[in-house]
Structures are given as C-alpha cells and as structure tokens.
Design an enzyme around this catalytic site. Structure first.
Site, mmCIF file in Angstrom:
data_model
loop_
_atom_site.group_PDB
_atom_site.id
_atom_site.type_symbol
_atom_site.label_atom_id
_atom_site.label_comp_id
_atom_site.label_asym_id
_atom_site.label_seq_id
_atom_site.Cartn_x
_atom_site.Cartn_y
_atom_site.Cartn_z
ATOM 1 N N ASN A 89 0.849 -1.187 0.000
ATOM 2 C CA ASN A 89 0.000 0.000 0.000
ATOM 3 C C ASN A 89 0.890 1.245 0.000
ATOM 4 O O ASN A 89 1.845 1.328 0.770
ATOM 5 C CB ASN A 89 -0.901 0.021 1.244
ATOM 6 C CG ASN A 89 -1.980 -1.042 1.181
ATOM 7 O OD1 ASN A 89 -2.513 -1.335 0.115
ATOM 8 N ND2 ASN A 89 -2.306 -1.641 2.318
ATOM 9 N N GLY A 95 -4.696 3.281 1.534
ATOM 10 C CA GLY A 95 -4.928 2.918 2.925
ATOM 11 C C GLY A 95 -3.674 2.690 3.739
ATOM 12 O O GLY A 95 -3.729 2.047 4.790
ATOM 13 N N HIS A 102 6.352 -2.228 3.955
ATOM 14 C CA HIS A 102 5.961 -3.574 4.393
ATOM 15 C C HIS A 102 5.165 -4.243 3.285
ATOM 16 O O HIS A 102 4.254 -3.658 2.708
ATOM 17 C CB HIS A 102 5.164 -3.533 5.697
ATOM 18 C CG HIS A 102 4.013 -2.578 5.685
ATOM 19 N ND1 HIS A 102 4.152 -1.226 5.864
ATOM 20 C CD2 HIS A 102 2.682 -2.777 5.503
ATOM 21 C CE1 HIS A 102 2.977 -0.641 5.799
ATOM 22 N NE2 HIS A 102 2.063 -1.561 5.574
ATOM 23 N N LEU A 103 5.538 -5.485 3.028
ATOM 24 C CA LEU A 103 4.858 -6.296 2.024
ATOM 25 C C LEU A 103 3.865 -7.198 2.751
ATOM 26 O O LEU A 103 4.260 -8.060 3.549
ATOM 27 C CB LEU A 103 5.891 -7.126 1.258
ATOM 28 C CG LEU A 103 5.379 -8.063 0.174
ATOM 29 C CD1 LEU A 103 4.666 -7.287 -0.930
ATOM 30 C CD2 LEU A 103 6.534 -8.880 -0.414
ATOM 31 N N HIS A 104 2.569 -6.971 2.500
ATOM 32 C CA HIS A 104 1.549 -7.845 3.085
ATOM 33 C C HIS A 104 1.578 -9.190 2.360
ATOM 34 O O HIS A 104 1.609 -9.228 1.120
ATOM 35 C CB HIS A 104 0.151 -7.252 2.888
ATOM 36 C CG HIS A 104 -0.131 -5.982 3.633
ATOM 37 N ND1 HIS A 104 -0.875 -5.953 4.794
ATOM 38 C CD2 HIS A 104 0.212 -4.698 3.377
ATOM 39 C CE1 HIS A 104 -0.991 -4.697 5.208
ATOM 40 N NE2 HIS A 104 -0.342 -3.918 4.364
HETATM 41 P P1 5GP Z 1 -0.861 -0.541 5.806
HETATM 42 O O1 5GP Z 1 -2.324 -0.162 5.901
HETATM 43 O O2 5GP Z 1 0.041 0.592 6.228
HETATM 44 O O3 5GP Z 1 -0.479 -1.120 4.478
HETATM 45 O O4 5GP Z 1 -0.678 -1.743 6.821
HETATM 46 C C1 5GP Z 1 -0.285 -1.607 8.138
HETATM 47 C C2 5GP Z 1 -0.577 -2.924 8.818
HETATM 48 O O5 5GP Z 1 0.106 -2.948 10.044
HETATM 49 C C3 5GP Z 1 -2.059 -3.139 9.117
HETATM 50 O O6 5GP Z 1 -2.503 -4.327 8.479
HETATM 51 C C4 5GP Z 1 -2.100 -3.242 10.641
HETATM 52 O O7 5GP Z 1 -3.034 -4.187 11.112
HETATM 53 C C5 5GP Z 1 -0.684 -3.628 10.993
HETATM 54 N N1 5GP Z 1 -0.239 -3.176 12.298
HETATM 55 C C6 5GP Z 1 -0.426 -1.944 12.841
HETATM 56 N N2 5GP Z 1 0.142 -1.877 14.056
HETATM 57 C C7 5GP Z 1 0.699 -3.101 14.286
HETATM 58 C C8 5GP Z 1 1.433 -3.644 15.398
HETATM 59 O O8 5GP Z 1 1.699 -2.991 16.410
HETATM 60 N N3 5GP Z 1 1.826 -4.945 15.284
HETATM 61 C C9 5GP Z 1 1.570 -5.687 14.177
HETATM 62 N N4 5GP Z 1 2.015 -6.945 14.173
HETATM 63 N N5 5GP Z 1 0.884 -5.205 13.125
HETATM 64 C C10 5GP Z 1 0.456 -3.920 13.175
#
Ligand code: 5GP
Ligand code: ZN
Length: 116
Positions: A89, A95, A102-104
């Site tokens: 993202n 979002g 970070h790569l989901h």
């Molecule tokens: P983004 O929306 O930026 O692509 O994804 C961020 C991701 O980080 C989200 O899926 C969210 O659930 C995850 N996330 C946020 N805070 C933490 C945390 O403290 N620990 C972990 N393991 N995941 C987190």
C-alpha cells in the site's frame, strides 16, 4: 538506519513485541496484529524505508529478499498451492497507515478482485 518514531522500527529493535516468523539478512516478517485472512504477515526491511515510492535502484537485492521471504512464508503456512496475495500500500488512497515499507502476505482464503 532506524527511525525512532516508527512503529515497525520499534518492532525490529524488539522495543514492541510481535509474532516474528522470519528473520534473515535484511528483512524480518511478523504476523499482522489485525489479520485479514488465516495468513496475514508483513515482510519489512530492517532498515527504515518509508514506502514503495521511496524504492530506487539501490534496493534491488532488498526487493528480492522481501519477495523471497514472502514466498517462503506462504509455503511454510501451506498456502503456496492455493495461492496468496502480495500487497504494497502506498499513500492515502491505498490505505497506508504505517510508513515503513511492508509487504503484506495474505492467504488461506479466496479473495476478490478488484479490492474495495
Ligand atoms: P498498511 O495499511 O500501512 O499497508 O498496513 C499496516 C498494517 O500494520 C495493518 O494491516 C495493521 O493491522 C498492521 N499493524 C499496525 N500496528 C501493528 C502492530 O503494532 N503490530 C503488528 N504486528 N501489526 C500492526
Ligand atoms: Zn521504520
């Protein structure tokens, strides 16, 4: 290089706990705290990179490590045959909420396309 205000830098520094499932070379991976599927992991570079928009030619080997880690995680969680989704993202409309690349890695259930 570490960013002192960055959540994922704090996880990498073990200042905040996480369920780490991969740690090799320049990348680490941990399970998402709010999983959207049976497998939902985040593969991140140990060095702070803001997002995919900040990636340049110097990150070539890092990208290979990121995707290689994602593939290994998918295999370890048994979704390599059923399929999985790799997501980066970038910015508000996508979002993005954490500004450390970070790569989901998402799998273990069928997913719709396009995403909502
Ligand atoms: P983004 O929306 O930026 O692509 O994804 C961020 C991701 O980080 C989200 O899926 C969210 O659930 C995850 N996330 C946020 N805070 C933490 C945390 O403290 N620990 C972990 N393991 N995941 C987190
Ligand atoms: Zn960071």
């Amino acid at each position: 290089m570490k960013d002192g205000d960055c959540l994922f830098c704090k996880i990498i520094a073990e200042e905040i706990p996480a369920d780490v499932i991969f740690d090799r070379g320049g990348v680490i991976a941990f399970r998402d705290v709010n999983p959207q599927a049976p497998l939902h992991a985040l593969v991140v570079p140990k060095d702070h990179v803001r997002d995919a928009a900040a990636v340049d030619a110097s990150h070539g080997s890092l990208l290979v490590e990121l995707i290689g880690a994602a593939n290994e995680i998918a295999e370890a969680d048994g979704v390599d045959a059923s399929g999985y989704r790799l997501v980066l993202n970038v910015g508000a409309d996508a979002g993005q909420t954490v500004f450390h690349l970070h790569l989901h890695v998402i799998g273990g259930r069928p997913m719709a396309w396009p995403p909502g």
